[in-house]
Write a protein that holds these residues in place. Structure first.
Motif, mmCIF file in Angstrom:
data_model
loop_
_atom_site.group_PDB
_atom_site.id
_atom_site.type_symbol
_atom_site.label_atom_id
_atom_site.label_comp_id
_atom_site.label_asym_id
_atom_site.label_seq_id
_atom_site.Cartn_x
_atom_site.Cartn_y
_atom_site.Cartn_z
ATOM 1 N N LYS A 72 -23.630 -62.343 -15.102
ATOM 2 C CA LYS A 72 -24.709 -61.877 -14.171
ATOM 3 C C LYS A 72 -24.162 -61.020 -13.010
ATOM 4 C CE LYS A 72 -27.849 -64.216 -10.725
ATOM 5 N NZ LYS A 72 -28.252 -65.539 -10.071
ATOM 6 N N VAL A 73 -22.948 -61.133 -12.675
ATOM 7 C CA VAL A 73 -22.119 -60.302 -11.818
ATOM 8 C C VAL A 73 -22.122 -58.625 -12.688
ATOM 9 C CG1 VAL A 73 -20.243 -59.665 -10.679
ATOM 10 C CG2 VAL A 73 -21.083 -62.147 -10.649
ATOM 11 N N ARG A 74 -21.615 -58.754 -13.674
ATOM 12 C CA ARG A 74 -21.513 -57.469 -14.554
ATOM 13 C C ARG A 74 -22.760 -56.696 -14.552
ATOM 14 N NH1 ARG A 74 -18.836 -60.815 -18.193
ATOM 15 N NH2 ARG A 74 -20.432 -60.491 -19.920
ATOM 16 N N THR A 75 -23.871 -57.524 -14.677
ATOM 17 C CA THR A 75 -24.993 -56.956 -14.931
ATOM 18 C C THR A 75 -25.494 -56.326 -13.476
ATOM 19 O OG1 THR A 75 -25.690 -58.350 -16.800
ATOM 20 C CG2 THR A 75 -27.473 -57.082 -15.445
ATOM 21 N N ARG A 76 -25.423 -56.935 -12.580
ATOM 22 C CA ARG A 76 -25.571 -56.225 -11.105
ATOM 23 C C ARG A 76 -24.881 -54.847 -10.954
ATOM 24 N NH1 ARG A 76 -26.317 -61.965 -7.440
ATOM 25 N NH2 ARG A 76 -28.353 -62.685 -8.342
ATOM 26 N N LEU A 77 -23.391 -55.233 -11.086
ATOM 27 C CA LEU A 77 -22.694 -54.094 -10.950
ATOM 28 C C LEU A 77 -23.216 -52.870 -11.670
ATOM 29 C CD1 LEU A 77 -19.175 -55.564 -10.725
ATOM 30 C CD2 LEU A 77 -20.011 -54.515 -8.737
ATOM 31 N N LEU A 78 -23.443 -53.072 -13.089
ATOM 32 C CA LEU A 78 -23.925 -51.756 -13.974
ATOM 33 C C LEU A 78 -25.082 -51.387 -13.441
ATOM 34 C CD1 LEU A 78 -22.637 -53.102 -17.365
ATOM 35 C CD2 LEU A 78 -21.639 -51.248 -15.998
ATOM 36 N N MET A 79 -26.290 -52.288 -13.120
ATOM 37 C CA MET A 79 -27.306 -51.664 -12.415
ATOM 38 C C MET A 79 -27.420 -51.134 -11.250
ATOM 39 S SD MET A 79 -29.905 -54.968 -13.023
ATOM 40 C CE MET A 79 -31.450 -54.264 -12.059
ATOM 41 N N GLY A 80 -26.256 -51.301 -10.299
ATOM 42 C CA GLY A 80 -26.092 -50.758 -9.367
ATOM 43 C C GLY A 80 -25.736 -49.203 -9.437
ATOM 44 N N VAL A 81 -24.580 -49.220 -10.561
ATOM 45 C CA VAL A 81 -23.974 -47.728 -10.924
ATOM 46 C C VAL A 81 -25.062 -46.925 -11.252
ATOM 47 C CG1 VAL A 81 -22.820 -46.760 -12.665
ATOM 48 C CG2 VAL A 81 -21.615 -48.802 -11.469
ATOM 49 N N TYR A 82 -25.986 -47.208 -12.207
ATOM 50 C CA TYR A 82 -26.749 -46.519 -12.915
ATOM 51 C C TYR A 82 -28.208 -46.425 -11.960
ATOM 52 C CZ TYR A 82 -24.513 -47.025 -17.442
ATOM 53 O OH TYR A 82 -23.750 -46.971 -18.246
ATOM 54 N N VAL A 83 -28.621 -47.280 -11.092
ATOM 55 C CA VAL A 83 -29.664 -46.651 -10.046
ATOM 56 C C VAL A 83 -29.132 -45.797 -9.019
ATOM 57 C CG1 VAL A 83 -30.659 -47.974 -8.146
ATOM 58 C CG2 VAL A 83 -30.672 -49.020 -10.293
ATOM 59 N N VAL A 84 -27.810 -45.946 -8.415
ATOM 60 C CA VAL A 84 -27.160 -45.132 -7.567
ATOM 61 C C VAL A 84 -27.295 -43.438 -8.191
ATOM 62 C CG1 VAL A 84 -25.414 -44.337 -6.134
ATOM 63 C CG2 VAL A 84 -26.394 -46.414 -6.019
ATOM 64 N N GLY A 85 -26.657 -43.546 -9.344
ATOM 65 C CA GLY A 85 -26.416 -42.494 -10.184
ATOM 66 C C GLY A 85 -27.661 -41.596 -10.621
ATOM 67 N N THR A 86 -28.874 -42.197 -10.791
ATOM 68 C CA THR A 86 -30.326 -41.708 -11.042
ATOM 69 C C THR A 86 -30.712 -41.380 -9.922
ATOM 70 O OG1 THR A 86 -30.137 -43.220 -13.005
ATOM 71 C CG2 THR A 86 -32.483 -42.290 -11.930
ATOM 72 N N ALA A 87 -30.649 -42.068 -8.587
ATOM 73 C CA ALA A 87 -31.377 -41.644 -7.445
ATOM 74 C C ALA A 87 -30.710 -40.359 -6.702
ATOM 75 C CB ALA A 87 -31.089 -42.739 -6.616
ATOM 76 N N ASP A 88 -29.279 -40.335 -6.952
ATOM 77 C CA ASP A 88 -28.666 -39.028 -6.463
ATOM 78 C C ASP A 88 -28.776 -37.963 -7.180
ATOM 79 O OD1 ASP A 88 -26.470 -37.912 -4.959
ATOM 80 O OD2 ASP A 88 -25.443 -37.711 -6.582
ATOM 81 N N GLY A 89 -28.871 -38.243 -8.566
ATOM 82 C CA GLY A 89 -29.292 -37.113 -9.554
ATOM 83 C C GLY A 89 -30.559 -36.332 -9.384
ATOM 84 N N LEU A 90 -31.693 -37.465 -9.192
ATOM 85 C CA LEU A 90 -32.950 -36.844 -8.818
ATOM 86 C C LEU A 90 -33.131 -36.116 -7.613
ATOM 87 C CD1 LEU A 90 -34.875 -40.088 -10.096
ATOM 88 C CD2 LEU A 90 -35.361 -37.801 -11.015
ATOM 89 N N ILE A 91 -32.518 -36.656 -6.781
ATOM 90 C CA ILE A 91 -32.376 -35.836 -5.326
ATOM 91 C C ILE A 91 -31.762 -34.337 -5.517
ATOM 92 C CG2 ILE A 91 -31.467 -35.816 -2.976
ATOM 93 C CD1 ILE A 91 -31.719 -39.041 -2.963
#
Length: 308
Positions: free
Chosen positions: A139-158
């Protein structure tokens, strides 16, 4: 007035690494080999981790995502760059340029954050090994990885949306081998102060956060290791971090030099060489760093050879 002079561009032309025909063939041979090794090493690392049950631990799951990020951003640039070394027409569609920038931004950010997550994982493993499996649960690993890809995608889109809202009213020739932000800013006839501020603020925040996370994690790791009484135990604990520290130093050092050096020392030719290193060479080096110095990976490779 600025908007009146804007023209809708259907494509850009990438100037590439060099215009010398003989040099182009040499560079094609060299970077074709580098890209082939990148594909082979990273796909091999991902496959090995998935196939060997002993590597189904948080450390290696994060490593497989690091290999995935390396594959994605090197593939967003590598094939196009190699083709451009052989052909006269080095055009890239407007949408293709935007997608290339987006994918590079997402996965460069993801790699920055994954390196910090891996440092945190090492801290948990060394400081409290008995609770490690609980504290780094699925559960912790999934949350960490989701955070990584969500932040990366948001920054890339901006960055991508802001960059391609700029006005390009002059040349459509990008003095680079891929669609990078500094090269696009130079091409634009709009005011790029907002873009530069956003780049410095967002990417600077990600860099500062991830480097701080790595440094704090290693302060706690050193503190925990010093409490280990046996020399052998200390050496074993430090050896598990050596590969990660090497990867962090190479990647973060290159990124900091690339985007945060003084503007007075900025040179497009120098920029191309630095970009080549972090876009194509680092993705090739990472799996080699982790496999050559890692006992578990070597054992998994040995098992695979014996089975075949």
């Amino acid at each position: 007035m600025e908007n009146e002079n804007c023209t809708y561009l259907r494509e850009f032309f990438l100037l590439g690494i060099t215009s010398h025909p003989g040099m182009k063939l040499i560079l094609f041979a060299v970077f074709c080999l580098v890209y082939f090794l990148t594909l082979l090493a990273n796909m091999g690392m991902i496959t090995l981790i998935r196939m060997d049950p002993q590597l189904h631990t948080p450390m290696y799951i994060f490593l497989s995502h690091l290999s995935f990020s390396d594959l994605c951003y090197s593939t967003a640039v590598g094939p196009k760059m190699l083709v451009d070394l052989l052909v006269q027409n080095t055009s890239i569609p407007f949408v293709g340029c935007a997608l290339q920038l987006l994918f590079v931004s997402i996965f460069i950010d993801a790699e920055c954050m994954l390196l910090a997550v891996m440092a945190f994982d090492r801290y948990k493993a060394i400081s409290n090994p008995l609770l490690y499996a609980v504290e780094m649960s699925s559960k912790v690993r999934t949350r960490l990885l989701m955070g990584v890809y969500v932040v990366g995608t948001a920054d890339g889109l901006i960055h991508t949306v802001l960059a391609f809202r700029l006005c390009f009213c002059g040349s459509n020739v990008i003095n680079h081998f891929f669609c990078d932000l500094p090269a696009l800013f130079l091409l634009s006839c709009s005011d790029t102060q907002l873009n530069e501020l956003v780049l410095f603020s967002l990417f600077g925040f990600i860099e500062l956060s991830t480097i701080s996370g790595v440094l704090v994690s290693y302060c706690y790791i050193i503190s925990s290791v010093l409490k280990i009484r046996s020399v052998e135990g200390r050496f074993k604990a430090f050896s598990t971090c050596a590969s990660h520290l090497t990867a962090v130093a190479i990647f973060q050092g290159t990124i900091l030099y690339m985007y945060f050096r003084p503007s007075s020392s900025y040179s497009l030719d120098q920029d191309k060489m630095t970009s080549l290193f972090y876009i194509l060479v680092i993705p090739m080096l990472n799996p080699l760093i982790y496999s050559l110095r890692n006992k578990d990976v070597k054992e998994a490779l040995g098992k695979l050879r014996r089975k075949s």
